[in-house]
Motif scaffolding. Structure first.
Motif, short mmCIF file in Angstrom:
data_model
loop_
_atom_site.label_atom_id
_atom_site.label_comp_id
_atom_site.label_asym_id
_atom_site.label_seq_id
_atom_site.Cartn_x
_atom_site.Cartn_y
_atom_site.Cartn_z
N GLN A 94 0.85 -1.19 0.00
CA GLN A 94 0.00 0.00 0.00
C GLN A 94 0.88 1.24 0.00
O GLN A 94 1.85 1.32 0.76
CB GLN A 94 -0.93 0.01 1.22
N HIS A 95 0.51 2.19 -0.84
CA HIS A 95 1.25 3.44 -0.95
C HIS A 95 0.93 4.31 0.26
O HIS A 95 -0.21 4.71 0.47
CB HIS A 95 0.83 4.14 -2.26
N LEU A 96 1.95 4.57 1.09
CA LEU A 96 1.75 5.35 2.30
C LEU A 96 1.88 6.85 2.05
O LEU A 96 1.28 7.65 2.76
CB LEU A 96 2.76 4.95 3.38
N GLY A 97 2.71 7.22 1.06
CA GLY A 97 2.88 8.64 0.81
C GLY A 97 4.06 8.93 -0.09
O GLY A 97 4.85 8.05 -0.42
N ASP A 98 4.13 10.20 -0.50
CA ASP A 98 5.23 10.72 -1.31
C ASP A 98 6.05 11.66 -0.44
O ASP A 98 5.48 12.49 0.30
CB ASP A 98 4.70 11.46 -2.53
N TYR A 99 7.35 11.55 -0.55
CA TYR A 99 8.25 12.29 0.32
C TYR A 99 9.34 12.97 -0.49
O TYR A 99 9.79 12.44 -1.50
CB TYR A 99 8.91 11.34 1.34
N ARG A 100 9.74 14.14 -0.02
CA ARG A 100 10.92 14.82 -0.54
C ARG A 100 11.77 15.22 0.65
O ARG A 100 11.26 15.71 1.66
CB ARG A 100 10.55 16.07 -1.34
N LEU A 101 13.06 15.00 0.53
CA LEU A 101 14.00 15.31 1.59
C LEU A 101 15.12 16.15 0.98
O LEU A 101 15.66 15.77 -0.05
CB LEU A 101 14.53 13.99 2.15
N ARG A 102 15.43 17.28 1.60
CA ARG A 102 16.56 18.09 1.14
C ARG A 102 17.41 18.42 2.37
O ARG A 102 16.97 19.13 3.27
CB ARG A 102 16.10 19.37 0.47
N LEU A 103 18.62 17.88 2.38
CA LEU A 103 19.55 18.12 3.47
C LEU A 103 20.72 18.91 2.91
O LEU A 103 21.35 18.49 1.95
CB LEU A 103 20.04 16.80 4.07
N GLN A 104 20.98 20.07 3.50
CA GLN A 104 22.13 20.88 3.12
C GLN A 104 23.06 20.95 4.33
O GLN A 104 22.60 21.01 5.47
CB GLN A 104 21.69 22.29 2.74
N PHE A 105 24.37 20.91 4.07
CA PHE A 105 25.32 20.99 5.18
C PHE A 105 26.54 21.80 4.78
O PHE A 105 26.87 21.90 3.59
CB PHE A 105 25.73 19.59 5.66
N ASN A 106 27.17 22.38 5.79
CA ASN A 106 28.44 23.06 5.56
C ASN A 106 29.24 23.09 6.86
O ASN A 106 28.68 23.07 7.95
CB ASN A 106 28.24 24.49 5.02
N ALA A 107 30.56 23.09 6.70
CA ALA A 107 31.45 23.08 7.86
C ALA A 107 31.62 24.49 8.39
O ALA A 107 31.37 25.46 7.71
CB ALA A 107 32.81 22.52 7.47
#
Length: 148
Positions: free
Chosen positions: A135-148
């Motif tokens: 069963q399709h639970l959902g659509d997801y988008r993830l955007r992770l940005q990082f910097n030192a």
């Protein structure tokens, strides 16, 4: 820069969730660590929920082949979610809850990982669909940005 010893980074994470008619957006700004082990890079941080007064360890493994593994929770805790993202592939994994293990699947139509070393910075963008018991639970988008 030697990433094998770990480098402190600042993380900005946005997640977008669509489940049926419901849409949610979550934003986290957290300190973290970037470590290189072998050919993989690991981004580690604590996802803090100030309303609930809890924090959850999160590890994102960036593999040399472009695939990404996301672990949320700890192996000795009662809840742990491991998701695997492989471009245009359906991948079976599991979600351990206090009530038992639930098999889940991810389908990843898009995955982009970009990184620079001078200065240390990068972005991970993943679009995926989540399924349980076919069963399709959902659509997801993830955007992770990082910097030192």
């Amino acid at each position: 820069m030697d990433l094998s010893q770990g480098v402190p980074i600042q993380i900005h994470l946005e997640t977008f969730v669509t489940q049926g008619e419901d849409n949610e957006t979550h934003v986290f700004d957290e300190p973290g660590t970037l470590v290189q082990m072998g050919n993989a890079l690991y981004i580690r941080y604590q996802e803090v929920d100030e309303d609930a007064g809890t924090s959850m360890p999160v590890t994102m493994k960036l593999r040399e082949d472009g695939d990404v593994q996301l672990s949320r929770g700890s192996s000795n805790g009662d809840t742990q979610l491991k998701l695997f993202f492989a471009n245009e592939k359906r991948v079976l994994t599991r979600y351990r809850t206090p009530y038992g293990i639930i098999p889940v699947e991810t389908v990843t139509p898009r995955i982009d990982v970009r990184m620079t070393t001078e200065p240390v910075a990068g972005e991970v963008y993943i679009e995926y669909q989540l399924f349980a018991n076919n069963q399709h639970l959902g659509d997801y988008r993830l955007r992770l940005q990082f910097n030192a």
